[in-house]
Motif scaffolding. Structure first.
Motif, PDB file in Angstrom:
ATOM      1  N   ARG A 173     -33.193  12.759  -9.325  1.00 44.02           N
ATOM      2  CA  ARG A 173     -33.424  14.097  -8.777  1.00 44.02           C
ATOM      3  C   ARG A 173     -32.707  15.152  -9.630  1.00 44.02           C
ATOM      4  NH1 ARG A 173     -31.042  18.755  -6.314  1.00 44.02           N
ATOM      5  NH2 ARG A 173     -32.590  19.664  -4.951  1.00 44.02           N
ATOM      6  N   PRO A 174     -31.426  14.943  -9.983  1.00 44.70           N
ATOM      7  CA  PRO A 174     -30.808  15.935 -10.895  1.00 44.70           C
ATOM      8  C   PRO A 174     -31.432  15.964 -12.287  1.00 44.70           C
ATOM      9  CG  PRO A 174     -29.205  14.243 -10.239  1.00 44.70           C
ATOM     10  CD  PRO A 174     -30.433  13.993  -9.448  1.00 44.70           C
ATOM     11  N   ILE A 175     -32.013  14.848 -12.737  1.00 42.06           N
ATOM     12  CA  ILE A 175     -32.678  14.878 -14.053  1.00 42.06           C
ATOM     13  C   ILE A 175     -33.885  15.816 -13.978  1.00 42.06           C
ATOM     14  CG2 ILE A 175     -33.866  13.514 -15.826  1.00 42.06           C
ATOM     15  CD1 ILE A 175     -32.189  11.141 -15.023  1.00 42.06           C
ATOM     16  N   HIS A 176     -34.637  15.684 -12.877  1.00 46.60           N
ATOM     17  CA  HIS A 176     -35.802  16.552 -12.671  1.00 46.60           C
ATOM     18  C   HIS A 176     -35.390  18.024 -12.713  1.00 46.60           C
ATOM     19  CE1 HIS A 176     -39.261  18.425 -10.718  1.00 46.60           C
ATOM     20  NE2 HIS A 176     -38.526  18.775  -9.693  1.00 46.60           N
ATOM     21  N   THR A 177     -34.343  18.392 -11.960  1.00 45.29           N
ATOM     22  CA  THR A 177     -33.980  19.807 -11.885  1.00 45.29           C
ATOM     23  C   THR A 177     -33.393  20.299 -13.209  1.00 45.29           C
ATOM     24  OG1 THR A 177     -31.864  19.172 -10.897  1.00 45.29           O
ATOM     25  CG2 THR A 177     -33.582  19.845  -9.385  1.00 45.29           C
ATOM     26  N   ASN A 178     -32.495  19.526 -13.801  1.00 44.15           N
ATOM     27  CA  ASN A 178     -31.864  19.990 -15.043  1.00 44.15           C
ATOM     28  C   ASN A 178     -32.862  20.095 -16.186  1.00 44.15           C
ATOM     29  OD1 ASN A 178     -28.818  20.343 -14.854  1.00 44.15           O
ATOM     30  ND2 ASN A 178     -29.172  18.485 -13.702  1.00 44.15           N
ATOM     31  N   MET A 179     -33.777  19.101 -16.252  1.00 45.62           N
ATOM     32  CA  MET A 179     -34.735  19.110 -17.352  1.00 45.62           C
ATOM     33  C   MET A 179     -35.660  20.316 -17.249  1.00 45.62           C
ATOM     34  SD  MET A 179     -36.951  15.859 -18.499  1.00 45.62           S
ATOM     35  CE  MET A 179     -35.688  14.737 -19.034  1.00 45.62           C
ATOM     36  N   LEU A 180     -36.089  20.642 -16.019  1.00 45.88           N
ATOM     37  CA  LEU A 180     -37.006  21.766 -15.892  1.00 45.88           C
ATOM     38  C   LEU A 180     -36.284  23.102 -15.983  1.00 45.88           C
ATOM     39  CD1 LEU A 180     -39.535  20.293 -13.359  1.00 45.88           C
ATOM     40  CD2 LEU A 180     -39.955  20.916 -15.723  1.00 45.88           C
TER      41      LEU A 180
END
Lengths: 172, 463
Positions: B59-66
């Motif tokens: 979930r943090p990968i999704h937010t940080n990447m975008l």
């Protein structure tokens, strides 16, 4: 549009933007540290002030590593939606929490006082296969955790209890 | 060939734009996996993927990447194009700008690897470990140096409103990033959580919002061929957002363990934010006067105006849900991701799409390959986003009332989740449409770039 002499200098914007920013930082990120309510721990905080070599401390590291805080809050509010969760959270409860994991999303249930809710065996079964214990649950299986990690994590979850001192605190 | 690319003044913008598209696709794939895990918790639980794609880790990968891969890189690419245009000069330190493009990609890669391995600081939108935060601060310092130096060496005396917003953003981003990512063992308790949300809210409000609004002010007069409606409104908008936005953090602890004065200090500025938002929107609508018909066949303008309207909706919804009563129902529910996607995808990604459709033809010297693909991109994105947001908002209200009726943990909680499955399905369908739309976007840009290269080659050979 060319008649605004004061809009020819970067100075106004750089200084203005910095000062307004710093005022907000002072109010919302700095002053709270000096509020009376934030100054002292209570017994709940002492219970959660784990020594570095304890199972609970290691369990908390597992909790952080697996991102449990992404779906579980630790944040009981004086509202109807939290009425069955236990004593209302106080600032002093979190005195030693670093990093603080109050949370922002409750995809799963709140875990502030989860130590009062189930026993260690329940947690073990549930972490290995949540759907077996709670049919319809969308929690991931944590059957890949090492035995050590699993027991540490359970020790941490079981430690999340209110102290007897908190018993009289209103629940709604 | 080699000398030609190194003398290309738009090279930094190209690197940032092209990289941002890669992160857009990967970041949205992570988002889709998350959405599917709401329906099938064992989705992709297969060998090592069980750990690598575990919900709490990705979930943090999704937010940080975008946020930092897609939208920040798109924004920086736009800054590197727009600032020299408004200053009538060339970008300062072009080599450093090019280096920053590679450096920023490196940060996203190592940040995502660290999060996959479970190294997280828990700070929402700032989960990357400390050593990566230091790289980010170095990168942001380079960015600020390049942009401020370009503005200081300008050949146009007047500072256009977009430049105010850009200068503000470039001061606020390093400030809030450093404060939000202080070593997390150094602080503790509720004040630390307040700092987390000081950061989490302001990175949206004083970086993505303010760069996005600056870009709206730049593009709108070009796309409508109307002068900006009101200079005074843009002044009011800038100084009020600079005054009020930074105070918004505490509303994330509404009804929570914070003193009353702080709750008020957080909620009142949240409500007052309606002033800068309305100032921007009044300016947009004023500038659009007499040009609304152009929205029908001008897709970049359609993205820009729709983005501005999503911005308005976000900022009417935000103050509402920060109030004590509404917060006691929708806080912590699926309402929140619905609200969060509205500014980041709906408002400011739309602005970034519009910027790319406008800027790319100017830097690759070829018109956008297909209008029909642009329209498809718009409609799939919009329908997808509306399905996503309305399903999460509705689910959020149901969840909030289910909690009030006692479904707060155990079997009752899970029964409530089961009842939410139809909404989780609609969310996933919406997310899939949003993702497919971006594929059309990228195909269209790719074709445009290829055609640009081809026509440049033929020009050279005929010369």
């Amino acid at each position: 549009m060319s008649g605004f002499a004061n809009e020819r200098s970067m100075f106004t914007y750089v200084i203005g933007a910095s000062i307004l920013f710093l005022i907000g930082v002072f109010g919302t990120a700095y002053l709270p540290f000096y509020d009376d309510q934030m100054q002292a721990p209570n017994e709940n905080a002492e219970l959660r002030n784990y020594s570095v070599d304890s199972a609970e401390y290691r369990g908390r590291e597992v909790y952080i590593r697996e991102g449990c805080h992404v779906c579980h809050t630790m944040f009981v509010r004086p509202v109807l939606a939290d009425s069955a969760l236990g004593p209302i959270s106080q600032p002093a409860d979190y005195y030693y929490e670093a990093p603080a994991m109050l949370g922002s999303k409750r995809t799963g249930a709140d875990l502030m006082w989860v130590g009062n809710r189930w026993n260690a065996d329940w947690h073990r079964e549930h972490l290995i296969n949540p759907q077996k214990i709670l049919p319809g649950s969308i929690m991931p299986r944590y059957d890949y955790l090492s035995d050590q990690d699993m027991e540490d994590l359970i020790a941490y979850l079981m430690s999340l209890k209110p102290s007897p001192q908190t018993e009289g605190r209103p629940v709604n | 060939m080699e000398t030609q690319t190194s003398s290309d003044t738009y090279r930094p913008t190209k690197i940032f734009f092209y990289s941002s598209l890669v992160w857009l696709v990967i970041g949205m794939i992570y988002g889709l996996i998350l959405a599917f895990k709401f329906i099938w918790p064992n989705f992709l639980v297969w060998g090592p993927l069980q750990v690598i794609l575990q919900f709490g880790r990705i979930r943090p990968i999704h937010t940080n990447m975008l946020l930092f891969g897609w939208l920040t890189m798109a924004n920086i690419g736009a800054l590197f194009y727009v600032i020299p245009k408004l200053c009538r000069n060339q970008l300062s330190f072009p080599k450093m700008a090019t280096f920053l493009g590679y450096f920023w990609n490196f940060i996203i890669v190592v940040g995502s690897i660290a999060l996959t391995m479970g190294y997280t600081t828990v700070t929402e939108y700032g989960e990357w470990p400390l050593w990566i935060d230091i790289l980010v601060v170095i990168g942001v310092a380079m960015l600020a140096m390049i942009c401020f130096s370009t503005i200081a060496n300008r050949n146009e005396k007047q500072l256009y409103v977009s430049l105010w917003y850009f200068m503000g953003s470039l001061i606020w981003l390093p400030g809030l990033y450093i404060i939000g990512n202080l070593p997390y063992k150094l602080l503790s308790g509720v004040p630390q959580f307040l700092i987390f949300w000081f950061y989490g809210h302001n990175v949206i409000g004083l970086w993505f919002t303010t760069v996005g609004v600056g870009l709206i002010y730049y593009l709108l007069p070009y796309l409508t061929k109307n002068p900006l409606y009101s200079h005074r409104l843009s002044l009011i908008g800038f100084w009020t957002i600079a005054t009020f936005y930074v105070w918004n953090g505490p509303h994330h602890l509404q009804n929570g363990p914070i003193p009353l004065w702080l709750m008020k200090a957080g909620i009142i500025p949240s409500v007052l934010l309606i002033i800068p938002v309305w100032a921007v929107l009044a300016n947009v609508f004023g500038t659009m006067k007499g040009k609304w018909h152009a929205v029908a066949h001008n897709t970049p303008l359609k993205f820009l105006v729709t983005g501005a309207i999503f911005y308005l909706i976000t900022c009417l919804q935000g103050p509402f849900q920060s109030l004590q009563g509404p917060s006691s129902i929708v806080k912590f529910t699926d309402w929140v991701p619905g609200h969060a996607h509205l500014p980041v995808f709906g408002a400011f990604s739309y602005v970034a799409f519009s910027v790319m459709y406008y800027v790319l033809p100017k830097i690759v010297y070829h018109n956008i390959y297909s209008n029909r693909l642009m329209e498809t991109h718009f409609w799939l994105s919009t329908i997808g986003l509306l399905l996503f947001t309305f399903s999460t908002w509705t689910a959020g209200v149901f969840e909030g009332f289910a909690w009030i009726e006692g479904a707060q943990y155990g079997l009752q909680f899970v029964e409530m989740l089961t009842a939410m499955q139809p909404f989780f399905w609609i969310r996933t369908v919406g997310g899939t449409l949003m993702f497919v739309a971006q594929i059309f976007f990228i195909i269209n840009l790719y074709k445009t770039i290829q055609l640009g290269k081809k026509s440049q080659n033929t020009n050279e050979s005929s010369a």
